[in-house]
Design an enzyme around this catalytic site. Structure first.
Site, short mmCIF file in Angstrom:
data_model
loop_
_atom_site.label_atom_id
_atom_site.label_comp_id
_atom_site.label_asym_id
_atom_site.label_seq_id
_atom_site.Cartn_x
_atom_site.Cartn_y
_atom_site.Cartn_z
N CYS A 53 0.83 -1.21 0.00
CA CYS A 53 0.00 0.00 0.00
C CYS A 53 0.86 1.26 0.00
O CYS A 53 0.52 2.26 -0.65
CB CYS A 53 -0.92 0.01 1.22
SG CYS A 53 -2.05 -1.38 1.32
N ARG A 130 -7.79 -4.22 -3.02
CA ARG A 130 -7.32 -3.09 -3.84
C ARG A 130 -8.32 -2.83 -4.96
O ARG A 130 -8.14 -3.28 -6.09
CB ARG A 130 -5.93 -3.39 -4.40
CG ARG A 130 -4.90 -3.66 -3.32
CD ARG A 130 -3.50 -3.89 -3.89
NE ARG A 130 -2.68 -4.50 -2.87
CZ ARG A 130 -2.18 -3.87 -1.81
NH1 ARG A 130 -2.40 -2.58 -1.66
NH2 ARG A 130 -1.46 -4.51 -0.91
#
Length: 216
Positions: A53, A130
């Protein structure tokens, strides 16, 4: 209805209004209507202070001016508190020299995540995958891209897709695989037999009646 069916029924659908939200972010309150008249890329990540991330947020932050140049804003989300988001953004700036310039939604209730189908029970019941959503200036959902937790996204591909969507809207055309600005676009196929027979003589880069390109 089973839990899995309920999750699927809650999934947003392309070319329909994007789910509304009115929520707290690192830049203050944000709601979907704040972005009316602009494109919005809304994206979720599994958790703050995680390595994959972090690479994505660094890349999104560096690309932020390019998105804004295309009348597009960025908005992140994870199921973390605002305090965690702020601390992580400060850590990114300190460790990578990159300031996160866009808001991050606090979604501890998972309300936004569930509305957008960001929670995938096969991956996790408590973290968002995601997921990336392209919302147009009329607040319609135009594209959805899902990645697993283990693999980072390509922000360059999102910039390419945004430009392709805007080009299709502006010129009424389609774009081929891996299209980039400046390349030829696909002319919509004819809808009648007579139009199909006439297509070859219309001055396009002609391959067959259903496949023709042109330069913009």
């Amino acid at each position: 209805m089973s839990e899995a069916q309920a999750q699927r029924s809650a999934m947003p659908r392309l070319n329909e209004p994007a789910p509304e939200f009115d929520t707290k972010t690192t830049h203050g309150p944000r709601k979907l209507s704040d972005y009316k008249g602009k494109w919005l890329v809304l994206f979720s990540h599994p958790a703050d202070f995680t390595p994959v991330c972090t690479t994505e947020f660094v890349a999104f932050s560096k690309a932020h001016p390019r998105f804004q140049a295309m009348n597009c804003e960025l908005l992140g989300l994870s199921i973390d508190s605002n305090f965690a988001h702020i601390a992580w953004a400060r850590s990114i700036e300190q460790n990578f020299g990159v300031k996160v310039p866009f808001p991050i939604i606090e979604d501890l209730s998972m309300k936004v995540a569930h509305a957008y189908g960001m929670i995938q029970p096969g991956a996790s019941d408590t973290s968002a995958v995601r997921a990336t959503f392209f919302i147009d200036p009329d607040s319609k959902l135009r594209a959805m891209v899902y990645y697993p937790m283990s693999n980072g996204r390509s922000i360059e591909e999102f910039l390419r897709l945004l430009e392709a969507l805007q080009t299709s809207d502006k010129h009424g055309v389609a774009t081929p695989e891996a299209w980039k600005a400046g390349e030829k676009v696909i002319v919509p196929p004819p809808q009648t037999q007579a139009a199909a027979e006439a297509r070859k003589g219309e001055g396009y880069d002609y391959t067959d009646w259903y496949f023709s390109k042109k330069a913009l």
